[in-house]
Structure formats: C-alpha cells, structure tokens
Design a protein around this motif. Structure first.
Motif, PDB file in Angstrom:
ATOM      1  N   ALA A  22       0.816  -1.209   0.000  1.00 38.65           N
ATOM      2  CA  ALA A  22       0.000   0.000   0.000  1.00 38.65           C
ATOM      3  C   ALA A  22       0.858   1.271   0.000  1.00 38.65           C
ATOM      4  O   ALA A  22       0.493   2.272  -0.615  1.00 38.65           O
ATOM      5  N   HIS A  23       2.003   1.211   0.680  1.00 38.88           N
ATOM      6  CA  HIS A  23       2.889   2.381   0.759  1.00 38.88           C
ATOM      7  C   HIS A  23       4.157   2.210  -0.077  1.00 38.88           C
ATOM      8  O   HIS A  23       5.062   3.042   0.000  1.00 38.88           O
ATOM      9  N   GLU A  24       4.212   1.124  -0.856  1.00 37.35           N
ATOM     10  CA  GLU A  24       5.352   0.836  -1.736  1.00 37.35           C
ATOM     11  C   GLU A  24       6.676   0.828  -0.975  1.00 37.35           C
ATOM     12  O   GLU A  24       7.677   1.390  -1.417  1.00 37.35           O
ATOM     13  N   ARG A  25       6.653   0.171   0.180  1.00 39.86           N
ATOM     14  CA  ARG A  25       7.852   0.105   1.013  1.00 39.86           C
ATOM     15  C   ARG A  25       8.181  -1.340   1.350  1.00 39.86           C
ATOM     16  O   ARG A  25       7.293  -2.171   1.522  1.00 39.86           O
ATOM     17  N   VAL A  26       9.471  -1.600   1.486  1.00 41.34           N
ATOM     18  CA  VAL A  26       9.941  -2.909   1.902  1.00 41.34           C
ATOM     19  C   VAL A  26      10.984  -2.683   2.997  1.00 41.34           C
ATOM     20  O   VAL A  26      11.984  -2.000   2.776  1.00 41.34           O
ATOM     21  N   ALA A  27      10.717  -3.240   4.175  1.00 40.79           N
ATOM     22  CA  ALA A  27      11.662  -3.172   5.289  1.00 40.79           C
ATOM     23  C   ALA A  27      12.428  -4.489   5.320  1.00 40.79           C
ATOM     24  O   ALA A  27      11.831  -5.566   5.275  1.00 40.79           O
ATOM     25  N   ILE A  28      13.750  -4.376   5.372  1.00 46.26           N
ATOM     26  CA  ILE A  28      14.595  -5.562   5.273  1.00 46.26           C
ATOM     27  C   ILE A  28      15.649  -5.520   6.375  1.00 46.26           C
ATOM     28  O   ILE A  28      16.314  -4.510   6.573  1.00 46.26           O
ATOM     29  N   ARG A  29      15.819  -6.651   7.061  1.00 48.34           N
ATOM     30  CA  ARG A  29      16.934  -6.842   8.001  1.00 48.34           C
ATOM     31  C   ARG A  29      17.880  -7.801   7.293  1.00 48.34           C
ATOM     32  O   ARG A  29      17.543  -8.960   7.052  1.00 48.34           O
ATOM     33  N   THR A  30      19.055  -7.289   6.896  1.00 47.57           N
ATOM     34  CA  THR A  30      19.934  -8.076   6.029  1.00 47.57           C
ATOM     35  C   THR A  30      21.393  -7.688   6.207  1.00 47.57           C
ATOM     36  O   THR A  30      21.707  -6.620   6.728  1.00 47.57           O
ATOM     37  N   ARG A  31      22.248  -8.565   5.705  1.00 52.02           N
ATOM     38  CA  ARG A  31      23.680  -8.270   5.641  1.00 52.02           C
ATOM     39  C   ARG A  31      24.036  -7.661   4.280  1.00 52.02           C
ATOM     40  O   ARG A  31      25.153  -7.209   4.072  1.00 52.02           O
ATOM     41  N   ALA A  32      23.110  -7.698   3.339  1.00 50.96           N
ATOM     42  CA  ALA A  32      23.348  -7.173   1.987  1.00 50.96           C
ATOM     43  C   ALA A  32      23.340  -5.644   1.982  1.00 50.96           C
ATOM     44  O   ALA A  32      22.674  -5.010   2.804  1.00 50.96           O
ATOM     45  N   GLN A  33      24.044  -5.081   1.032  1.00 55.40           N
ATOM     46  CA  GLN A  33      24.068  -3.630   0.881  1.00 55.40           C
ATOM     47  C   GLN A  33      22.842  -3.167   0.096  1.00 55.40           C
ATOM     48  O   GLN A  33      22.355  -3.869  -0.788  1.00 55.40           O
ATOM     49  N   SER A  34      22.372  -1.974   0.412  1.00 59.82           N
ATOM     50  CA  SER A  34      21.151  -1.462  -0.210  1.00 59.82           C
ATOM     51  C   SER A  34      21.272  -1.367  -1.731  1.00 59.82           C
ATOM     52  O   SER A  34      20.311  -1.647  -2.446  1.00 59.82           O
ATOM     53  N   LEU A  35      22.432  -0.994  -2.239  1.00 60.97           N
ATOM     54  CA  LEU A  35      22.597  -0.888  -3.689  1.00 60.97           C
ATOM     55  C   LEU A  35      22.475  -2.237  -4.373  1.00 60.97           C
ATOM     56  O   LEU A  35      21.940  -2.332  -5.477  1.00 60.97           O
ATOM     57  N   VAL A  36      22.952  -3.291  -3.738  1.00 60.38           N
ATOM     58  CA  VAL A  36      22.849  -4.636  -4.301  1.00 60.38           C
ATOM     59  C   VAL A  36      21.380  -5.055  -4.352  1.00 60.38           C
ATOM     60  O   VAL A  36      20.905  -5.593  -5.363  1.00 60.38           O
ATOM     61  N   VAL A  37      20.642  -4.801  -3.276  1.00 61.75           N
ATOM     62  CA  VAL A  37      19.225  -5.145  -3.222  1.00 61.75           C
ATOM     63  C   VAL A  37      18.450  -4.335  -4.264  1.00 61.75           C
ATOM     64  O   VAL A  37      17.649  -4.883  -5.027  1.00 61.75           O
ATOM     65  N   ALA A  38      18.691  -3.020  -4.309  1.00 60.40           N
ATOM     66  CA  ALA A  38      17.986  -2.161  -5.270  1.00 60.40           C
ATOM     67  C   ALA A  38      18.268  -2.604  -6.704  1.00 60.40           C
ATOM     68  O   ALA A  38      17.361  -2.646  -7.541  1.00 60.40           O
TER      69      ALA A  38
END
Length: 73
Positions: A42-58
């Motif tokens: 609904a808010h186009e958001r994804v909350a993630i607890r991870t060891r990955a870097q945000s640029l890799v995920v994006a």
C-alpha cells in the motif's frame, strides 16, 4: 539478532499484487537467505533486516522489473 545485519527501508514501485510481494521477498532472500523481509504494498515500502548492501538489493529488484531505491530517514 544476526550480527552484522542492518535495517534497510526501500521504496519499491510496481508491486501490484500479492504475487509481486512474494517475488520481492524471494529476490531479497536470493541475495541473503537469512534476510527478514516485510512488504507494505500500500505504501510501496519494503523493510529488510539483512547483511546485503542497499545498492545490491535495489539493483536486483530493478533487474526484476521494479523501481527500487533506498529510503532515508
């Protein structure tokens, strides 16, 4: 908690159904199988607890056809 993990908040556009939300979860977990992923379509958001870097995920989400970017604040 997973030592070395951090919290990411991503804006992910293009999630139109529950199948999309599940696809986003799978994409993130391919990068980090231990990631905790909470999708808020609904808010186009994804909350993630991870060891990955945000640029890799994006980048992985963008390659899958979503518009994704890390949010600040």
């Amino acid at each position: 908690m997973d030592e070395g993990a951090s919290d990411l908040l991503m804006r992910v556009e293009g999630m139109t159904c529950d199948g999309c939300a599940e696809a986003v979860r799978r994409i993130v977990r391919r990068i980090d199988p231990a990631a905790a992923v909470e999708v808020d379509r609904a808010h186009e958001r994804v909350a993630i607890r991870t060891r990955a870097q945000s640029l890799v995920v994006a980048d992985a989400l963008t390659r899958a056809g979503y518009t994704a970017a890390a949010m600040t604040g």
